[in-house]
Design an enzyme around this catalytic site. Sequence first.
Site, PDB file in Angstrom:
ATOM      1  N   SER A 150       0.728  -1.175  -0.037  1.00 18.13           N
ATOM      2  CA  SER A 150       0.146   0.072  -0.148  1.00 18.13           C
ATOM      3  C   SER A 150       0.860   1.224   0.126  1.00 18.13           C
ATOM      4  O   SER A 150       2.054   1.239   0.407  1.00 18.13           O
ATOM      5  CB  SER A 150      -0.893  -0.008   1.478  1.00 18.13           C
TER       6      SER A 150
ATOM      7  N   TYR B 269      -1.544  -0.296  10.478  1.00 20.44           N
ATOM      8  CA  TYR B 269      -1.846  -0.758   9.202  1.00 20.44           C
ATOM      9  C   TYR B 269      -0.419  -0.601   8.171  1.00 20.44           C
ATOM     10  O   TYR B 269      -0.146  -1.477   7.609  1.00 20.44           O
ATOM     11  CB  TYR B 269      -3.137   0.118   8.646  1.00 20.44           C
TER      12      TYR B 269
ATOM     13  N   LYS C  31       2.075  -3.390   6.209  1.00 25.00           N
ATOM     14  CA  LYS C  31       2.489  -3.373   5.016  1.00 25.00           C
ATOM     15  C   LYS C  31       4.018  -3.265   4.743  1.00 25.00           C
ATOM     16  O   LYS C  31       4.466  -4.005   3.620  1.00 25.00           O
ATOM     17  CB  LYS C  31       1.503  -2.352   4.135  1.00 25.00           C
TER      18      LYS C  31
HETATM   19  N1  LIG Z   1      -8.836  -0.965  -0.932  1.00 29.82           N
HETATM   20  C1  LIG Z   1      -7.760  -0.056  -0.884  1.00 29.82           C
HETATM   21  O1  LIG Z   1      -8.051   1.064  -1.392  1.00 29.82           O
HETATM   22  C2  LIG Z   1      -6.483  -0.808  -0.636  1.00 29.82           C
HETATM   23  C3  LIG Z   1      -5.400   0.062  -0.839  1.00 29.82           C
HETATM   24  C4  LIG Z   1      -3.871  -0.434  -0.642  1.00 29.82           C
HETATM   25  C5  LIG Z   1      -3.940  -1.694  -0.042  1.00 29.82           C
HETATM   26  N2  LIG Z   1      -4.963  -2.586  -0.116  1.00 29.82           N
HETATM   27  C6  LIG Z   1      -4.901  -4.059   0.301  1.00 29.82           C
HETATM   28  O2  LIG Z   1      -5.702  -4.807  -0.733  1.00 29.82           O
HETATM   29  C7  LIG Z   1      -6.021  -6.237  -0.037  1.00 29.82           C
HETATM   30  C8  LIG Z   1      -7.333  -6.151  -0.465  1.00 29.82           C
HETATM   31  O3  LIG Z   1      -7.975  -5.083  -0.151  1.00 29.82           O
HETATM   32  P1  LIG Z   1      -9.733  -4.994  -0.264  1.00 29.82           P
HETATM   33  O4  LIG Z   1     -10.049  -3.483  -0.526  1.00 29.82           O
HETATM   34  O5  LIG Z   1     -10.095  -6.085  -1.483  1.00 29.82           O
HETATM   35  O6  LIG Z   1     -10.388  -5.368   1.138  1.00 29.82           O
HETATM   36  P2  LIG Z   1     -11.204  -6.633   1.383  1.00 29.82           P
HETATM   37  O7  LIG Z   1     -11.573  -6.294   2.838  1.00 29.82           O
HETATM   38  O8  LIG Z   1     -12.517  -6.285   0.522  1.00 29.82           O
HETATM   39  O9  LIG Z   1     -10.769  -7.971   1.023  1.00 29.82           O
HETATM   40  C9  LIG Z   1      -9.868  -8.566   1.998  1.00 29.82           C
HETATM   41  C10 LIG Z   1     -10.360 -10.067   1.628  1.00 29.82           C
HETATM   42  O10 LIG Z   1      -9.447 -10.795   2.729  1.00 29.82           O
HETATM   43  C11 LIG Z   1      -9.976 -11.594   3.656  1.00 29.82           C
HETATM   44  N3  LIG Z   1      -9.281 -11.787   4.848  1.00 29.82           N
HETATM   45  C12 LIG Z   1      -9.042 -10.812   5.880  1.00 29.82           C
HETATM   46  N4  LIG Z   1      -8.205 -11.473   6.693  1.00 29.82           N
HETATM   47  C13 LIG Z   1      -8.088 -12.745   6.436  1.00 29.82           C
HETATM   48  C14 LIG Z   1      -7.410 -13.740   7.216  1.00 29.82           C
HETATM   49  N5  LIG Z   1      -6.982 -13.552   8.260  1.00 29.82           N
HETATM   50  N6  LIG Z   1      -7.566 -15.005   6.399  1.00 29.82           N
HETATM   51  C15 LIG Z   1      -8.155 -15.324   5.158  1.00 29.82           C
HETATM   52  N7  LIG Z   1      -8.985 -14.326   4.726  1.00 29.82           N
HETATM   53  C16 LIG Z   1      -8.910 -13.210   5.206  1.00 29.82           C
HETATM   54  C17 LIG Z   1     -11.451 -10.800   3.828  1.00 29.82           C
HETATM   55  O11 LIG Z   1     -12.480 -11.910   4.260  1.00 29.82           O
HETATM   56  C18 LIG Z   1     -11.579 -10.200   2.460  1.00 29.82           C
HETATM   57  O12 LIG Z   1     -12.247 -11.009   1.468  1.00 29.82           O
HETATM   58  C19 LIG Z   1      -5.535  -5.879   1.359  1.00 29.82           C
HETATM   59  O13 LIG Z   1      -4.288  -6.510   1.669  1.00 29.82           O
HETATM   60  C20 LIG Z   1      -5.331  -4.319   1.618  1.00 29.82           C
HETATM   61  O14 LIG Z   1      -4.567  -4.119   2.738  1.00 29.82           O
HETATM   62  C21 LIG Z   1      -6.256  -2.139  -0.516  1.00 29.82           C
END
Ligand SMILES: NC(=O)c1ccc[n+]([C@@H]2O[C@H](COP(=O)([O-])OP(=O)(O)OC[C@H]3O[C@@H](n4cnc5c(N)ncnc54)[C@H](O)[C@@H]3O)[C@@H](O)[C@H]2O)c1
Length: 316
Positions: free
Chosen positions: A118, A142, A146
């Site tokens: 991120s 958070y 990362k």
């Molecule tokens: N959305 C953003 O703007 C953004 C920006 C930078 C990084 N990210 C990263 O991208 C990734 C996905 O984010 P997203 O926006 O799709 O979020 P999201 O919450 O929709 O997806 C995360 C998924 O991981 C699963 N999960 C969480 N903890 C878990 C565990 N311990 N074991 C198994 N499954 C688990 C959740 O059920 C979910 O389906 C994350 O790592 C997040 O940190 C997101």
Amino acid sequence: MKLLVTGGAGYIGSHVVRSAEQNGHECVVIDNLSTGVSSRISCPLVQLDLAAPTAVADLNALMKEHRFDAVIHLAARKQVGESVQIPETYYLDNLGGLANLLLAMKANDVKKLVFSSSAATYGMPDVDKVDEDYPGRPINPYGETKLIGEWMVKNAKVWGLRGVNLRYFNVAGCGPKELADTAALNLIPIAINALKAGKAPIVFGTDYPTPDGSCIRDYVHVQDLAEAHVAAVDYLERDDRPFDTFNVGTGEGASVIQVLDQLKISSGINFEYQISDRRAGDPPRLVAKVERIQEVLGFKAKHGLEEIVSSAWAAS
Ligand SMILES: NC(=O)c1ccc[n+]([C@@H]2O[C@H](COP(=O)([O-])OP(=O)(O)OC[C@H]3O[C@@H](n4cnc5c(N)ncnc54)[C@H](O)[C@@H]3O)[C@@H](O)[C@H]2O)c1
């Protein structure tokens, strides 16, 4: 290739699965469904908590059953504010989960990993566009998970892991409606929810040193981001480049007010917004330098702000 996608039932993960399948890859998803939605995917789903004490044994069994060529690891908690309130849970889930995954990959000779990182790793950079070599100084647990996660991927080179860290900037928009972001944690879904509830979207701070005084971010369409993962998997096939970190953004900044102006156009609603005080920890400007991912992966985002906001509105 046969891919293991952790967090594949999530907002970004389900777009990644769609793109990977469209590019001829076969996917198996691991997800604990804490925020994920099983109906977003049609490939096999293994419900598993990656941070559980039994996770390594369960992963070992899964990796013996399927001979995965590579792993895309998206599963994580992602709420900045929550990470300040319950830091240990963030370290356990985000770092413990990654450690368990790496242990199982090492034991089963799975040597290719794409890791969801991120722009939160940068903290408060005071540059026009931030490049991947800018020293990471995250300002919340958070972002720390990362940055440490990236180090864990890099250090696994010692047993032959090839890794790519993708530092996402502000992910928004939607592909097929059923994959929409259901958690309103970022500006665009929050503003859309406010509008649908008949409330005025809020602008936090209009006294930043930016042209219109509101914060500037680099918004990247989730479908472009998904394509970047497919490009990263292809890259891992190359012997010459065993490890790298890439920004994933557009290289263009948009202010909060510009985003809301676009939302007025996309929604057809001529709303007023409410101005509020600054929030703690918001850098005035966070925009990606994107030359490295263009040069090495051949990736360039195709969608701009209009498509991002319009697709999010259409899916809401
Ligand atoms: N959305 C953003 O703007 C953004 C920006 C930078 C990084 N990210 C990263 O991208 C990734 C996905 O984010 P997203 O926006 O799709 O979020 P999201 O919450 O929709 O997806 C995360 C998924 O991981 C699963 N999960 C969480 N903890 C878990 C565990 N311990 N074991 C198994 N499954 C688990 C959740 O059920 C979910 O389906 C994350 O790592 C997040 O940190 C997101």
